[in-house]
Motif scaffolding. Structure first.
Motif, short mmCIF file in Angstrom:
data_model
loop_
_atom_site.label_atom_id
_atom_site.label_comp_id
_atom_site.label_asym_id
_atom_site.label_seq_id
_atom_site.Cartn_x
_atom_site.Cartn_y
_atom_site.Cartn_z
N LEU A 128 47.86 28.54 37.28
CA LEU A 128 47.63 29.76 38.54
C LEU A 128 47.29 28.77 39.61
CD1 LEU A 128 45.78 32.26 36.99
CD2 LEU A 128 47.49 32.28 38.47
N PHE A 158 61.70 38.00 44.01
CA PHE A 158 62.39 38.61 43.49
C PHE A 158 64.31 39.44 43.06
CE2 PHE A 158 58.33 37.48 42.22
CZ PHE A 158 58.01 37.09 41.23
N ASN A 175 59.84 43.48 44.55
CA ASN A 175 58.22 43.84 43.28
C ASN A 175 57.88 43.59 44.21
OD1 ASN A 175 59.96 44.02 41.26
ND2 ASN A 175 59.35 42.08 40.15
N TYR A 230 54.41 45.58 46.48
CA TYR A 230 53.16 46.52 45.59
C TYR A 230 53.53 47.75 46.01
CZ TYR A 230 51.92 41.89 44.43
OH TYR A 230 51.87 40.80 43.99
N HIS A 269 51.57 50.73 46.09
CA HIS A 269 50.56 51.63 45.97
C HIS A 269 49.85 51.20 47.44
CE1 HIS A 269 49.51 47.93 43.81
NE2 HIS A 269 47.59 48.27 44.01
N LYS A 296 57.33 45.12 34.45
CA LYS A 296 56.91 43.40 34.27
C LYS A 296 56.87 42.67 35.43
CE LYS A 296 59.01 40.23 31.17
NZ LYS A 296 60.68 39.64 32.33
N GLY A 297 57.95 43.03 36.74
CA GLY A 297 58.33 43.06 37.73
C GLY A 297 56.85 43.01 38.67
N GLN A 298 55.70 43.74 38.47
CA GLN A 298 54.44 43.68 39.02
C GLN A 298 53.47 42.94 38.89
OE1 GLN A 298 53.67 46.10 41.76
NE2 GLN A 298 55.02 46.05 41.34
N GLU A 321 54.49 39.96 37.52
CA GLU A 321 54.87 38.88 37.38
C GLU A 321 55.07 38.23 39.21
OE1 GLU A 321 59.03 38.63 36.36
OE2 GLU A 321 59.19 38.12 34.28
N ALA A 322 55.44 39.11 40.08
CA ALA A 322 54.50 39.15 41.36
C ALA A 322 53.18 38.60 41.92
CB ALA A 322 55.26 40.72 42.32
N ALA A 323 52.33 38.61 40.98
CA ALA A 323 50.87 38.89 41.10
C ALA A 323 50.56 37.56 40.82
CB ALA A 323 50.50 39.91 40.42
N TYR A 324 51.70 37.00 39.51
CA TYR A 324 51.55 36.26 39.19
C TYR A 324 51.95 34.60 40.03
CZ TYR A 324 52.36 31.25 36.25
OH TYR A 324 52.09 30.25 36.44
N SER A 325 53.22 35.14 40.61
CA SER A 325 53.81 34.13 41.50
C SER A 325 53.14 34.10 42.84
CB SER A 325 54.81 34.33 41.98
OG SER A 325 55.44 35.32 42.93
N GLN A 326 52.16 34.90 43.55
CA GLN A 326 51.42 34.31 44.51
C GLN A 326 49.38 33.70 44.17
OE1 GLN A 326 51.00 38.73 45.90
NE2 GLN A 326 51.15 37.32 47.74
N GLY A 327 49.52 33.80 42.90
CA GLY A 327 48.77 33.24 42.05
C GLY A 327 47.41 33.70 41.70
N PHE A 328 47.59 35.68 41.58
CA PHE A 328 46.52 36.22 41.35
C PHE A 328 46.26 35.83 39.89
CE2 PHE A 328 48.36 38.73 44.52
CZ PHE A 328 47.22 38.50 45.31
N ASN A 329 44.70 36.04 38.74
CA ASN A 329 44.80 35.92 37.58
C ASN A 329 44.59 36.94 37.42
OD1 ASN A 329 42.33 37.12 38.16
ND2 ASN A 329 41.92 35.55 38.34
N TYR A 363 43.62 44.56 41.38
CA TYR A 363 44.11 45.05 42.81
C TYR A 363 45.68 45.70 42.68
CZ TYR A 363 40.37 41.72 44.51
OH TYR A 363 39.44 41.69 44.86
N ILE A 364 46.48 44.98 41.36
CA ILE A 364 48.26 45.40 41.51
C ILE A 364 47.95 46.90 40.95
CG2 ILE A 364 49.94 45.01 41.03
CD1 ILE A 364 48.58 42.97 44.22
#
Ligand SMILES: Nc1ncnc2c1ncn2[C@@H]1O[C@H](COP(=O)(O)OP(=O)(O)OP(=O)(O)O)[C@@H](O)[C@H]1O
Ligand SMILES: [Mg+2]
Lengths: 240, 236
Positions: free
Chosen positions: A71, A82, A86, A88, A90, B123-125, B127-135, B142-143
């Protein structure tokens, strides 16, 4: 910048990546092509550990990626675009672009928004800052997604078939944005079948087949005299 | 001589002369329902998040909670708090028992709704969050959770309806709620008909708008192609 060393990936007993070795230099633009199921997505997804290799090592800027540090490494070094955008749903376009920098890079809201507008200008969507993604066309959404990947100013951007889900008319507007990016000093790894794009920006093209890297070369090499029969066969299909 | 018809006019008149009791019962039911709903939302949110964690420990805790509260009748849970806890020295007021008992019970159901909501997010949500570095926690906060709230609103509202109706179990421990007030008025005056009709009407007054909202909102989500979380109706 990116190094894959003897990377193997199994899904169950399906051997999807077979001993992949690849080094990508800083600022280099790599295009990965190959038939469906050949392991292109899995390869780029190993570069940010969205998939963890079954064996082998991945290095980002000299640091070995591990389940523990992934991370942190991702947060500092790479972004991803992607096939399905993808975004967000909201959040407004502007919020999509600023949430990462504000929460992860600890930028102030003002600073993050200034950066966001700068990249919205680059992708030509400044006037869409306040709308929600669902009101945008596919091409516009993907341009927003690209702007989002730029906003955290990482050195690496991974693209997994960024234009495959788009209507044919909007493919070019996204490719144009990506061509523009290629003049920045960003390391780009792009899975795509857009050979025009490859020709224009790729330093190297990688042809994957059945989980291996079958052939590496310049775009010209692929157009003029690909070595392998499989490569010729594949190119004749997509260039038709 | 008064008519013996169970719904004779004089019976209604008598009922409304005694409206105070039923009215305060209604108020009590309303208060219990609101507080129990708040509690069930908090508990449900926690249980729902735990049940989708990657680690098995929080997942098991959530599972055990849900199975216990869903598979024992609410009535027994209420009796347990009323008699069982009292014998152990913990005496709670009927009001508290109503809020806590009904709240914890529905917390299990809300937890299942939240869980289904989290799992329905593409799942894409993640993955997008992970790819930005969100834990994981940031991704949830947030997502995932903010966009999930919209899609679980219909099943949550159905839970609220069930919860309101279930507050009537308080009658059994003399909870001074609407059901109890109606029932005690009915048995002291023998005006059963009007008393129960009025009580039913008042419950209906609380529940019907909510149920209608839930249905309308779900139709709207479907029309916008938003994600709709369908919870199989396993209650009652
Ligand atoms: N999560 C997964 N679980 C099981 N099998 C998977 C998973 N992801 C990919 N695979 C399999 O691994 C192989 C390689 O998949 P991958 O997505 O990397 O191929 P690709 O080259 O990107 O193909 P495409 O052009 O269709 O996107 C395929 O056979 C695919 O079915
Ligand atoms: Mg793919």
């Amino acid at each position: 910048m990116i190094k894959l060393q003897n990377v193997n990936k199994y899904f169950g007993d399906h051997h999807v990546l077979k001993d992949i070795n690849l080094e990508v230099a800083e600022g280099e633009k790599i295009v990965i092509i190959g038939p469906s199921g050949s392991g292109k997505s899995t390869t780029v997804r190993c570069m940010n550990f969205l998939e963890e290799p079954t064996s082998g090592e991945v290095f980002i800027e000299g640091n070995q990626l591990t389940a523990k540090n992934k991370l942190e490494v991702v947060r500092n070094s790479s972004a991803m675009v992607f096939q399905q955008f993808n975004l967000y749903p909201h959040m407004t376009v502007l919020e999509n672009l600023t949430i990462g920098p504000i929460k992860l890079q600890k930028k102030s809201k003002k600073e993050a928004e200034e950066t966001a507008y700068r990249y919205l200008d680059i992708v030509g969507l400044r006037e869409k800052a306040m709308v929600y993604p669902s009101t945008l066309s596919g091409g516009q959404q993907q341009r927003v997604a690209i702007a989002r990947s730029l906003c955290s100013e990482k050195k690496i951007i991974l693209f997994d078939e960024p234009t495959s889900a788009l209507d044919p008319e909007t493919v070019q507007e996204v490719l144009d944005v990506m061509i523009q990016l290629s003049s920045m000093n960003i390391t780009m790894v792009v899975v795509t079948h857009e050979m025009g794009f490859a020709k224009q920006v790729a330093d190297r093209v990688i042809f994957m087949d059945e989980g291996t890297i079958l052939e590496v070369g310049s775009p010209e090499h692929f157009f003029e005299n690909p070595t392998h029969e499989r490569t010729k066969e594949f190119l004749s299909k997509i260039l038709r | 001589m008064n008519s013996t018809n169970p719904f004779a006019l004089w019976r209604w008149e008598a009922l409304f002369q005694n409206f105070d009791n039923v009215g305060s019962g209604f108020l009590r039911t309303f208060q219990v329902a609101v507080l129990a709903l708040a509690l069930s939302l908090i508990v449900g949110m926690i249980i729902g998040i735990l049940s989708t964690a990657q680690n098995w420990v929080p997942r098991s805790i959530a599972r055990v909670y849900v199975e216990i509260f869903q598979n024992i009748p609410l009535l027994i849970q209420i009796f347990f708090m009323y008699n069982g806890l009292a014998m152990a020295g913990l005496v709670l007021s009927e009001f508290t028992i109503g809020v806590v008992g009904v709240g914890l019970y529905h917390g299990a159901y809300v937890g299942e709704v939240v869980r289904a909501g989290i799992l329905s997010m593409p799942k894409g949500q993640h993955e997008a969050a992970y790819s930005q570095g969100f834990n994981y926690t940031q991704t949830m906060r947030y997502i995932i959770l903010p966009q999930m709230v919209k899609s679980i609103l219909p099943p949550l509202t159905n839970q609220a309806v069930n919860l309101i109706k279930n507050t009537s179990v308080l009658a059994i421990i003399a909870g001074a709620d609407l059901m109890y007030a109606a029932d005690s008025y009915a048995s002291s005056s023998l005006n059963y008909g009007p008393a129960y009709v009025l009580a039913g009407l008042l419950y209906f007054l609380l529940c019907f708008p909510l149920a209608t909202f839930s249905r309308k909102y779900e139709e709207k989500l479907k029309k916008n192609d938003s994600i709709v979380v369908d919870i199989p109706e396993v209650m009652e």
